[in-house]
Design a protein around this motif. Structure first.
Motif, short mmCIF file in Angstrom:
data_model
loop_
_atom_site.label_atom_id
_atom_site.label_comp_id
_atom_site.label_asym_id
_atom_site.label_seq_id
_atom_site.Cartn_x
_atom_site.Cartn_y
_atom_site.Cartn_z
N GLY A 67 0.71 -1.31 0.02
CA GLY A 67 0.07 0.16 -0.10
C GLY A 67 0.72 1.26 -0.01
N LYS A 68 2.07 1.20 0.08
CA LYS A 68 3.10 2.32 0.03
C LYS A 68 3.82 2.43 -1.18
CE LYS A 68 3.57 2.46 5.11
NZ LYS A 68 4.54 2.41 6.01
N GLU A 69 3.83 3.79 -1.83
CA GLU A 69 4.37 3.55 -3.23
C GLU A 69 6.02 3.43 -2.98
OE1 GLU A 69 3.22 7.16 -5.23
OE2 GLU A 69 1.24 6.64 -5.10
N ILE A 70 6.64 2.61 -3.73
CA ILE A 70 8.06 2.85 -3.81
C ILE A 70 8.65 3.07 -5.10
CG2 ILE A 70 8.02 0.52 -2.38
CD1 ILE A 70 8.04 -1.16 -4.80
N THR A 71 7.71 3.61 -6.24
CA THR A 71 8.34 4.39 -7.05
C THR A 71 7.59 5.66 -7.43
OG1 THR A 71 6.83 3.43 -8.98
CG2 THR A 71 9.13 2.12 -8.46
N GLU A 72 8.19 6.58 -8.25
CA GLU A 72 7.24 7.72 -8.67
C GLU A 72 6.60 7.04 -10.15
OE1 GLU A 72 9.84 11.05 -9.15
OE2 GLU A 72 9.95 11.36 -6.72
N GLU A 73 6.03 7.85 -10.70
CA GLU A 73 5.24 7.60 -11.91
C GLU A 73 6.43 7.19 -13.02
OE1 GLU A 73 2.17 9.55 -15.23
OE2 GLU A 73 2.54 10.47 -13.28
N ILE A 74 6.35 6.04 -13.72
CA ILE A 74 7.31 5.60 -14.72
C ILE A 74 6.65 5.85 -15.96
CG2 ILE A 74 8.68 3.85 -15.45
CD1 ILE A 74 8.69 2.57 -12.51
N ALA A 75 7.30 6.50 -16.88
CA ALA A 75 6.94 6.72 -18.20
C ALA A 75 7.23 5.58 -18.86
CB ALA A 75 7.34 8.05 -18.71
N VAL A 76 6.27 5.33 -19.98
CA VAL A 76 6.57 4.14 -20.88
C VAL A 76 6.70 4.91 -22.31
CG1 VAL A 76 5.63 2.07 -21.94
CG2 VAL A 76 5.03 2.57 -19.44
N PRO A 77 7.89 4.36 -22.89
CA PRO A 77 8.15 5.17 -24.21
C PRO A 77 6.96 4.47 -25.25
CG PRO A 77 10.12 4.20 -23.37
CD PRO A 77 9.04 3.72 -22.56
N ALA A 78 6.71 5.50 -26.23
CA ALA A 78 5.83 5.16 -27.43
C ALA A 78 6.83 4.25 -28.49
CB ALA A 78 5.52 6.21 -27.97
N ALA A 79 6.09 3.47 -29.28
CA ALA A 79 6.72 2.65 -30.35
C ALA A 79 7.56 3.54 -31.22
CB ALA A 79 5.83 1.82 -31.04
N SER A 80 8.67 3.06 -31.70
CA SER A 80 9.42 4.02 -32.40
C SER A 80 9.01 4.28 -33.69
CB SER A 80 11.00 3.31 -32.64
OG SER A 80 10.64 2.07 -33.23
N TYR B 208 8.09 -3.48 -27.54
CA TYR B 208 8.48 -3.64 -26.17
C TYR B 208 9.72 -2.99 -25.80
CZ TYR B 208 4.24 -6.04 -24.77
OH TYR B 208 2.91 -6.54 -24.48
N ASN B 209 9.64 -1.83 -24.61
CA ASN B 209 10.64 -1.21 -24.16
C ASN B 209 10.94 -1.86 -22.80
OD1 ASN B 209 11.79 0.80 -26.32
ND2 ASN B 209 9.49 0.92 -26.48
N LEU B 210 12.28 -1.68 -22.42
CA LEU B 210 12.56 -1.84 -21.01
C LEU B 210 12.86 -0.64 -20.27
CD1 LEU B 210 13.25 -4.74 -19.58
CD2 LEU B 210 15.79 -4.21 -19.94
N VAL B 211 12.13 -0.45 -19.21
CA VAL B 211 12.21 0.82 -18.43
C VAL B 211 12.46 0.41 -17.05
CG1 VAL B 211 10.31 2.25 -19.52
CG2 VAL B 211 9.75 0.49 -17.63
N LYS B 212 13.16 1.28 -16.27
CA LYS B 212 13.83 0.93 -14.89
C LYS B 212 13.29 1.92 -13.78
CE LYS B 212 18.52 2.19 -15.54
NZ LYS B 212 20.02 1.95 -15.51
N SER B 213 13.65 1.54 -12.74
CA SER B 213 13.61 2.39 -11.52
C SER B 213 14.36 2.00 -10.42
CB SER B 213 12.09 2.78 -11.27
OG SER B 213 12.02 3.45 -9.96
N ASN B 214 14.77 2.73 -9.51
CA ASN B 214 15.59 2.11 -8.28
C ASN B 214 14.60 1.93 -7.12
OD1 ASN B 214 18.25 1.97 -9.13
ND2 ASN B 214 18.50 4.16 -9.11
N VAL B 215 14.44 0.96 -6.38
CA VAL B 215 13.56 1.04 -5.19
C VAL B 215 14.23 0.36 -3.99
CG1 VAL B 215 11.55 0.46 -6.83
CG2 VAL B 215 13.17 -1.34 -6.03
N LYS B 216 13.86 0.50 -2.92
CA LYS B 216 14.33 0.01 -1.71
C LYS B 216 13.17 -0.95 -1.14
CE LYS B 216 17.18 3.84 0.06
NZ LYS B 216 18.40 2.90 0.31
N LEU B 217 13.65 -2.27 -0.91
CA LEU B 217 12.72 -3.10 -0.49
C LEU B 217 13.15 -3.75 0.91
CD1 LEU B 217 12.36 -5.11 -3.78
CD2 LEU B 217 10.96 -3.33 -2.89
N PRO B 218 12.06 -3.87 1.79
CA PRO B 218 12.23 -4.40 3.16
C PRO B 218 12.24 -6.04 2.87
CG PRO B 218 10.12 -3.77 2.91
CD PRO B 218 10.69 -3.43 1.87
#
Length: 775
Positions: free
Chosen positions: A643-656, A665-675
């Protein structure tokens, strides 16, 4: 309690919390996503009691109780029977649709509860009184008809009714014991500023009505609603040191139609207004508006806007404690049920076949809206599902027994008997009539029936299903676009019914009624049902699967198996139909597509979400990679844990290619902290539209991408094109991949369920053509 009983402690309602509880949960407005119009509320010590309008349903004027303003339970009704005329009894071709009892007022005075309600059916205003709001009995006094009345007990012992519509509100004095209109008492118009002066216009859709009189710190506050032409429905407040004159006025709130109701305080001194908003087929939903006092005036703390979220001690449950599943094991009905008009008590029973509700026909009828003994419960949103098991071994030819989506634009699915044989039928209709839309022969007298409601604010759709085993559901007939009409004047409801078209005397037995947020959920409020079942990890191998390990890969289609009861859902899809082309996890409503050797979750719109039970091996920093596709530049998602957000909004690129191409399909990433330990991970779509294949969690911050996964993946066979398929009314049906026109025709024919003409659009070229399909 007569024919209805107050049920025991809920199996899914949490222990009560007073509003003074220090814990706070941010919840959405409306706090009751359920038909709860014309709310009137009073606090007695640490409990809140509310009444709302229920029109032609019986028993009438339900009294709801809450100790936390989040969960509400029906604890009683002001009356079992409003009157016994032909209209309220559905006799002689008459009905009370849109009438019955209207906006009511609840008060507590010197140890007694009072409920005042006007009726356009009887032409009277009914004043009910009891010392025990949960058990009764209630006494009744009938007064002249007063539109939208507010009962008011003043400190000097006088009793008043404020009521009416127009430029100024009217008043009349009652006897000091509220036993009737006081002979020689005062009556007239409330003096002071008129609503025209407050609004600055004399042009209205509704000039003024909905009175609520309150006294705070020695001053009088009269709340009303007004709907100036070209503006939203608004709440007005007048203020005076005198009860009957000297009022000045101003807008209390004018935003999005949230208006009509009263104000109240909490034990710790907080103040709220409880108002409602016309919200389409689900009905008129109650909003809670925190307020404060400034220079002697009540003012919303959210300013000029009705708040979209508020802080409460507890999150509201699905159905808000106003609906319940029922196994019909008791000899009395739960209070959550109401009959459509007065019941014919000799023709329904919970004891004729113990464990079943039996409805017997006492006459013939040609329409479901004329049928006696239709037993109803509210719907709720944004999504809900109701289903039942009906046995028609006692039916006669021409009988139909089943489940109805009851509103002016309606539909029902039913077991029908014809020439000694059984079939399942689906009917659609409006206030002018009904027609059969589908029929399917059955080999047995038993059938499972289901109606799902999709109820986003201001619109709605009902979907109809049947099953012969209770596990595999088959869609039947047509979807019904729901509509809120003043003819019935209520939100859409489920109803159990049995009516005869040829010969009276047949009966149908309903084994149970189950209601929840979806077809896997069961909301029980009686403590006799099993405890809520939590969601569990999914794996294709079978049951008792472990949580998904992190670090590691999560296939998007392997979302949790839903549970039952509070927090039982493991996904939300804005469209209850599965438009995908994969047989993997068929029937969930989540759109699953084949992409090469993979299965992906597609057609994700804003607000859709999926949950996964995960087991984090080690606390620390992780990099999460998601393989996603999007049609345009507005697609995005976010992740949360417990119930607690671990990322901000992650944009998905449009098709080239810049086209509507979900094969890239594109690969997007984000850093997160996990317990460390077991948790629930939620993927939520923020910006539509997007497809997702998988997530991969790699240990470490800014870790390199998973081995073997390129930044861009293109799916599809050589020479194949992707197509979208639409019905003629523009509804999306699904997507296919095809390499030639023959392949297109074959795959469209396999995709669609009904004969008709369909629009097929190439996602590569943008070209469209029509295709006729015969099933």
């Amino acid at each position: 309690m007569g024919l209805f009983s107050k049920m025991t402690k809920s199996a899914v309602v949490l222990a009560a919390f007073a509003v003074v509880n220090s814990a706070a949960v941010k919840v959405n407005n409306p706090i009751m996503y359920v038909d709860s119009p014309d709310p009137s509320i009073v606090r007695v010590d640490d409990a809140y009691y509310m009444v709302t309008t229920t029109m032609h349903f019986a028993p009438g004027v339900p009294v709801f109780k809450s100790t936390d303003l989040a969960q509400w339970r029906t604890v009683g009704y002001a009356y079992q029977t409003l009157s016994n005329g032909n209209n309220i009894n559905l006799n002689g071709g008459q009905d009370a649709y849109g009438k019955g009892s209207w906006a009511s007022s609840i008060r507590y005075h010197k140890g007694f509860f009072y409920v005042l309600t006007p009726s356009y059916t009887t032409g009277k205003t009914h004043l009910y009184k009891t010392a025990d709001v949960e058990n009764g009995p209630w006494s009744e006094v009938q007064l002249p008809f007063y539109h939208d009345p507010s009962l008011f007990f003043d400190d000097d012992g006088t009793v008043w009714v404020f009521y009416g519509s127009g430029d100024q509100i009217s008043y009349v004095q009652l006897n000091d014991d509220a036993s009737g209109v006081k002979a020689g008492g005062k009556s007239g118009k409330v003096g002071g500023v008129s609503v025209n002066q407050v609004t600055g216009t004399n042009s209205y859709y509704v000039q003024q009505e909905g009175s609520h009189m309150e006294k705070v710190n020695g001053e009088y506050y009269l709340f009303t609603i007004s709907w100036p032409a070209g503006k939203s429905r608004s709440e007005i407040v007048y203020r005076s040191k005198n009860l009957l004159s000297g009022f000045s006025g101003r807008y209390f709130l004018s935003d999005n139609g949230v208006a009509q109701g009263g104000i109240f305080d909490t034990p710790d001194g907080k103040w709220y207004a409880l108002l409602f908003r016309d919200s389409g087929p689900v009905g008129r939903m109650s909003h809670l508006v925190p307020m404060e006092w400034k220079d002697g005036w009540p003012v919303p703390t959210s300013g000029s806007k009705a708040p979209s979220t508020i802080d409460l001690p507890e999150s509201p449950l699905p159905g808000y404690g106003m609906v319940t599943s029922d196994d019909f094991d008791s000899d009395v009905l739960p209070l959550e049920w109401q009959w459509n008009h007065n019941p014919d008590n000799k023709n329904w029973s919970l004891t004729a076949n113990p464990g079943f509700l039996r409805i017997t026909t006492g006459r013939t009828d040609n329409r479901i809206v004329n049928a006696k003994n239709t037993l109803t419960q509210r719907s709720f949103g944004p999504k809900s599902s109701g289903r039942t098991l009906v046995d028609g071994k006692g039916m006669k030819d021409g009988d139909m027994a089943g489940l109805v989506a009851l509103q002016d634009d309606k539909g029902f699915v039913a077991l029908a008997k014809e020439n000694g044989n059984y079939k399942v039928v689906m009917y659609t209709g409006n206030k002018d009539g009904e027609r059969q839309a589908a029929s399917q022969a059955l080999s047995d007298s038993k059938v499972y029936l289901r109606i799902d409601f999709d109820l986003p604010i201001d619109r709605g759709t009902a979907y109809f299903y049947y099953s012969t085993d209770g596990n595999t559901w088959t869609k039947i007939g047509s979807d019904v676009k729901l509509n809120y009409d003043l003819h019935m004047f209520v939100g859409v409801r489920w109803g159990l019914f049995n009516f005869a078209t040829k010969t009276a005397g047949g009966y149908a037995d309903f084994d149970w009624f189950k209601v929840g947020v979806d077809a896997n959920d069961e909301i029980y409020l009686d403590g006799t049902a099993s405890e809520p079942v939590p969601q569990t990890p999914f794996c294709a191998a079978g049951e008792n699967c472990p949580a998904i390990a992190i670090p590691g890969k999560i296939e998007a289609e392997d979302f949790d198996v839903p549970g039952k009861g509070k927090d039982g859902s493991s996904y939300y899809d804005g469209d209850s139909e599965n438009h995908g082309d994969s047989d993997y996890r068929k029937g969930t409503g989540v759109d699953l597509y084949k992409k090469g050797d993979a299965v992906v979750v597609g057609y994700n719109s804003e607000g859709d979400w999926l949950e996964y039970t995960v087991n984090v091996k080690e606390e620390g920093d992780y990099t999460v990679f998601a393989s996603v596709a999007a049609a345009g530049s507005t697609s995005s998602f976010k992740l949360s844990l417990d119930g607690k957000e671990i990322t901000e909004e992650i944009a998905v690129p449009a098709a080239s290619s810049g086209e509507d191409n979900y094969d890239e399909y594109n690969l997007v990433k984000s850093n997160v902290k996990l317990p460390a330990g077991e948790h629930v991970l939620r993927f939520t779509v923020v910006g539509a539209w997007l497809d997702i294949d998988n997530f991969t969690f790699v240990k470490g911050k800014d870790a390199p991408g998973p081995t073997g996964i390129a930044n861009t993946i293109r799916y599809g066979k050589q020479g194949a094109q992707a197509y979208r398929v639409y019905s003629l009314n523009g509804s999306f049906v699904g997507r296919i991949d095809a390499s030639n026109s023959f392949d297109v025709r074959s795959k469209v024919s396999s995709l669609v369920k009904e004969s008709g003409v369909y629009i097929v659009k190439s996602l590569t070229t943008g070209l469209t053509h029509r295709l006729s399909v015969t099933k």
